[in-house]
Design an enzyme around this catalytic site. Structure first.
Site, short mmCIF file in Angstrom:
data_model
loop_
_atom_site.label_atom_id
_atom_site.label_comp_id
_atom_site.label_asym_id
_atom_site.label_seq_id
_atom_site.Cartn_x
_atom_site.Cartn_y
_atom_site.Cartn_z
N ARG A 18 74.97 44.77 48.65
CA ARG A 18 73.67 44.29 49.36
C ARG A 18 74.02 43.09 50.21
NH1 ARG A 18 69.77 45.62 45.54
NH2 ARG A 18 68.46 44.97 47.29
N TYR A 23 76.84 38.11 53.59
CA TYR A 23 78.06 38.02 52.83
C TYR A 23 79.19 38.89 53.07
CZ TYR A 23 74.94 35.31 49.85
OH TYR A 23 73.98 34.42 49.35
O1 CA2 Z 1 77.71 31.69 49.81
C1 CA2 Z 1 77.89 31.86 48.75
O2 CA2 Z 1 79.09 32.11 48.28
C2 CA2 Z 1 76.93 31.61 47.83
O3 CA2 Z 1 77.57 30.88 46.58
C3 CA2 Z 1 76.32 32.84 47.40
C4 CA2 Z 1 75.25 32.69 46.47
C5 CA2 Z 1 73.94 31.98 47.08
O4 CA2 Z 1 72.96 31.73 45.85
C6 CA2 Z 1 74.48 30.53 47.38
O5 CA2 Z 1 73.80 29.83 47.98
C7 CA2 Z 1 75.79 30.66 48.36
C8 CA2 Z 1 74.55 34.07 46.18
C9 CA2 Z 1 75.49 35.14 45.44
C10 CA2 Z 1 74.88 36.33 45.38
O6 CA2 Z 1 75.63 37.25 45.92
C11 CA2 Z 1 75.12 38.39 46.52
C12 CA2 Z 1 76.05 39.09 47.16
C13 CA2 Z 1 75.72 40.48 47.64
C14 CA2 Z 1 74.36 40.93 47.64
C15 CA2 Z 1 73.37 39.86 47.08
C16 CA2 Z 1 73.81 38.85 46.38
#
Ligand code: CA2
Length: 149
Positions: A18, A23
């Site tokens: 996602r 990401y």
């Molecule tokens: O940038 C990062 O690594 C974060 O820690 C990722 C978190 C976010 O809440 C931080 O602000 C920054 C979110 C992780 C969720 O990962 C996902 C990966 C794919 C799809 C949806 C969510």
């Protein structure tokens, strides 16, 4: 002890599946492989874990202290902005070094992502390098633990 924990917080199991525009397309398994290679290059053993539960992360910090793990790299994901429990966990295992890493450049994103509670308890924070940040965090941790002997 030459082993480190690489810990991942909520929703990171969805990496590559996602929101690739934020990401990237690499999966958490790809991140694990990158971390495994980096640890090997630095003569470290690694335990790589992900959970969607805050208390589980706290338990893993305590486990790291009990097992005399050399240090922790953690992407706390959304618990970064909410979890005083995780901050307290970093303090409870001091002086064991903890490195905070974020895949995205959180300071260029929404304002609510810019307040990190865990930052008060970690040795260093990296963000914005994509998944390569994990490798940089491990290299930094290796330097810190080497310096300590
Ligand atoms: O940038 C990062 O690594 C974060 O820690 C990722 C978190 C976010 O809440 C931080 O602000 C920054 C979110 C992780 C969720 O990962 C996902 C990966 C794919 C799809 C949806 C969510």
């Amino acid at each position: 002890m030459n082993k480190i924990f690489v810990l991942n917080g909520p929703n990171l199991n969805l990496l590559g599946i996602r929101e690739p525009h934020i990401y990237g397309h690499t999966t958490l398994k790809d991140v694990e492989n990158l971390c495994a290679k980096t640890c090997k290059d630095h003569g470290l053993e690694m335990d790589f874990r992900q959970t969607n539960h805050e208390g589980v992360l706290v338990d893993w910090f305590h486990e790291a202290r009990e097992k005399k793990i050399a240090g922790i790299v953690i992407n706390p994901a959304a618990y970064t902005m909410t979890s005083v429990a995780l901050l307290d966990a970093t303090k409870s295992i001091s002086p064991l070094p903890v490195i905070e890493i974020h895949i995205s450049h959180v300071h260029q994103r929404e304002e609510f992502r810019q307040k990190s509670w865990i930052s008060y308890g970690v040795k260093a924070t990296l963000c914005g390098f994509g998944i390569h940040g994990y490798a940089l965090a491990i290299a930094g941790l290796a330097e810190m633990t080497k310096a300590k002997g």
